[in-house]
Design a protein around this motif. Structure first.
Motif, short mmCIF file in Angstrom:
data_model
loop_
_atom_site.label_atom_id
_atom_site.label_comp_id
_atom_site.label_asym_id
_atom_site.label_seq_id
_atom_site.Cartn_x
_atom_site.Cartn_y
_atom_site.Cartn_z
N GLU A 1 0.82 -1.21 0.00
CA GLU A 1 0.00 0.00 0.00
C GLU A 1 0.86 1.26 0.00
OE1 GLU A 1 -3.10 0.05 2.90
OE2 GLU A 1 -3.92 -1.86 2.22
N ALA A 2 1.99 1.23 0.69
CA ALA A 2 2.88 2.39 0.69
C ALA A 2 3.43 2.66 -0.71
CB ALA A 2 4.02 2.18 1.69
N GLU A 3 3.78 1.60 -1.44
CA GLU A 3 4.26 1.78 -2.81
C GLU A 3 3.16 2.35 -3.70
OE1 GLU A 3 5.80 -1.97 -4.13
OE2 GLU A 3 7.49 -1.90 -2.74
N TYR A 4 1.94 1.86 -3.52
CA TYR A 4 0.82 2.38 -4.31
C TYR A 4 0.59 3.86 -4.04
CZ TYR A 4 -3.96 3.49 -5.52
OH TYR A 4 -5.08 4.11 -6.01
N TYR A 5 0.48 4.22 -2.77
CA TYR A 5 0.19 5.61 -2.43
C TYR A 5 1.34 6.54 -2.79
CZ TYR A 5 -4.17 4.37 -0.16
OH TYR A 5 -5.44 3.93 0.07
N GLU B 1 3.41 1.84 -13.22
CA GLU B 1 3.64 0.62 -14.00
C GLU B 1 4.48 -0.38 -13.21
OE1 GLU B 1 5.27 1.89 -17.72
OE2 GLU B 1 3.33 2.60 -18.45
N LYS B 2 5.45 0.11 -12.45
CA LYS B 2 6.25 -0.78 -11.61
C LYS B 2 5.39 -1.42 -10.53
CE LYS B 2 10.49 -0.72 -8.80
NZ LYS B 2 10.01 -1.67 -7.84
N PHE B 3 4.48 -0.63 -9.94
CA PHE B 3 3.57 -1.19 -8.94
C PHE B 3 2.72 -2.30 -9.55
CE2 PHE B 3 -0.65 -1.40 -7.07
CZ PHE B 3 -0.32 -1.74 -5.77
N ILE B 4 2.20 -2.08 -10.75
CA ILE B 4 1.35 -3.08 -11.41
C ILE B 4 2.15 -4.35 -11.72
CG2 ILE B 4 0.08 -3.57 -13.53
CD1 ILE B 4 -0.74 -0.57 -13.48
N SER B 5 3.39 -4.19 -12.19
CA SER B 5 4.19 -5.38 -12.51
C SER B 5 4.68 -6.10 -11.26
CB SER B 5 5.37 -5.00 -13.40
OG SER B 5 6.28 -4.20 -12.69
N ASP B 6 4.96 -5.36 -10.19
CA ASP B 6 5.44 -5.98 -8.96
C ASP B 6 4.32 -6.65 -8.16
OD1 ASP B 6 7.97 -5.13 -9.57
OD2 ASP B 6 8.04 -3.52 -8.07
N HIS B 7 3.11 -6.12 -8.27
CA HIS B 7 2.00 -6.61 -7.46
C HIS B 7 0.75 -6.85 -8.32
CE1 HIS B 7 4.50 -5.51 -4.08
NE2 HIS B 7 4.61 -4.30 -4.58
N PRO B 8 0.82 -7.81 -9.24
CA PRO B 8 -0.34 -8.04 -10.12
C PRO B 8 -1.56 -8.60 -9.39
CG PRO B 8 1.31 -9.73 -10.45
CD PRO B 8 1.92 -8.71 -9.52
N GLU B 9 -1.36 -9.14 -8.18
CA GLU B 9 -2.47 -9.73 -7.43
C GLU B 9 -3.17 -8.71 -6.53
OE1 GLU B 9 0.62 -9.06 -4.68
OE2 GLU B 9 0.76 -9.95 -6.64
N SER B 10 -2.64 -7.51 -6.42
CA SER B 10 -3.18 -6.51 -5.52
C SER B 10 -4.51 -5.96 -6.03
CB SER B 10 -2.19 -5.36 -5.35
OG SER B 10 -2.77 -4.33 -4.58
N PRO B 11 -5.47 -5.79 -5.13
CA PRO B 11 -6.73 -5.17 -5.56
C PRO B 11 -6.55 -3.70 -5.93
CG PRO B 11 -6.77 -5.67 -3.21
CD PRO B 11 -5.51 -6.24 -3.75
N LEU B 12 -5.45 -3.11 -5.52
CA LEU B 12 -5.17 -1.72 -5.87
C LEU B 12 -4.68 -1.56 -7.30
CD1 LEU B 12 -3.42 -0.59 -2.57
CD2 LEU B 12 -5.72 0.01 -3.35
N LYS B 13 -4.47 -2.69 -7.98
CA LYS B 13 -4.02 -2.67 -9.37
C LYS B 13 -5.02 -1.93 -10.26
CE LYS B 13 -4.52 -6.34 -11.77
NZ LYS B 13 -4.44 -7.67 -12.38
N LEU B 14 -6.31 -2.14 -10.02
CA LEU B 14 -7.34 -1.46 -10.82
C LEU B 14 -7.30 0.04 -10.60
CD1 LEU B 14 -10.30 -3.94 -10.33
CD2 LEU B 14 -8.78 -3.73 -12.30
N ASN B 15 -7.06 0.45 -9.38
CA ASN B 15 -6.92 1.88 -9.10
C ASN B 15 -5.67 2.44 -9.79
OD1 ASN B 15 -8.91 1.05 -7.27
ND2 ASN B 15 -8.36 2.64 -5.83
N ALA B 16 -4.63 1.64 -9.86
CA ALA B 16 -3.41 2.08 -10.55
C ALA B 16 -3.68 2.27 -12.04
CB ALA B 16 -2.28 1.07 -10.33
N TYR B 17 -4.47 1.38 -12.64
CA TYR B 17 -4.88 1.57 -14.04
C TYR B 17 -5.62 2.89 -14.21
CZ TYR B 17 -4.03 -3.45 -14.98
OH TYR B 17 -3.48 -4.69 -15.14
#
Length: 138
Positions: free
Chosen positions: A70-74, A92-108
């Motif tokens: 979550e810290a990386e996302y924020y 993009e690094k967050f998405i590739s490092d954590h593809p299973e995270s529910p925050l991935k959609l927010n990153a998109y």
């Protein structure tokens, strides 16, 4: 006279002492910096929040720790809000490092917003097509 002197000495000594209050677990817990950074994020103080989020993510050793994720996302979202040049790379690094995270959609979604600001409309469509708006977290 003796009583006055004793009272005077007592107050002098009282002023020189430092009182230490016991800190609650909220301040001693490992996530205290994350909570403080999140409070700054909610107050839209993105520069200070990003610095604390980065500190939290580097301090956590376990790459799967939820606080670190979550810290990386924020931190990446703060970079978007601050118009930093590395914002797209961080997301993009967050998405590739954590593809299973529910925050991935927010990153998109934030990648779509970032590219919209940059007027890269093809990239906006690419990122926002991956977003189901019902699944976005606040």
């Amino acid at each position: 006279m003796r009583v006055r002197r004793s009272i005077f000495i007592f107050f002098i000594l009282l002023q020189g002492t430092v009182l230490f209050a016991q800190k609650t677990m909220a301040y001693l817990h490992d996530d205290a910096d994350f909570k403080e950074a999140y409070a700054l994020f909610e107050k839209e103080k993105f520069g200070a929040a990003q610095a604390l989020f980065s500190k939290v993510s580097t301090r956590c050793i376990d790459p799967w720790n939820i606080v670190r994720v979550e810290a990386e996302y924020y931190s990446a979202v703060c970079a978007v809000e601050l118009f930093n040049k590395d914002a797209e790379w961080l997301l993009e690094k967050f998405i590739s490092d954590h593809p299973e995270s529910p925050l991935k959609l927010n990153a998109y979604f934030h990648l779509g917003r970032y590219n919209f600001r940059k007027k890269k409309y093809k990239d906006v469509l690419q990122w926002l097509s991956k977003v189901d708006y019902n699944d976005l977290q606040p």
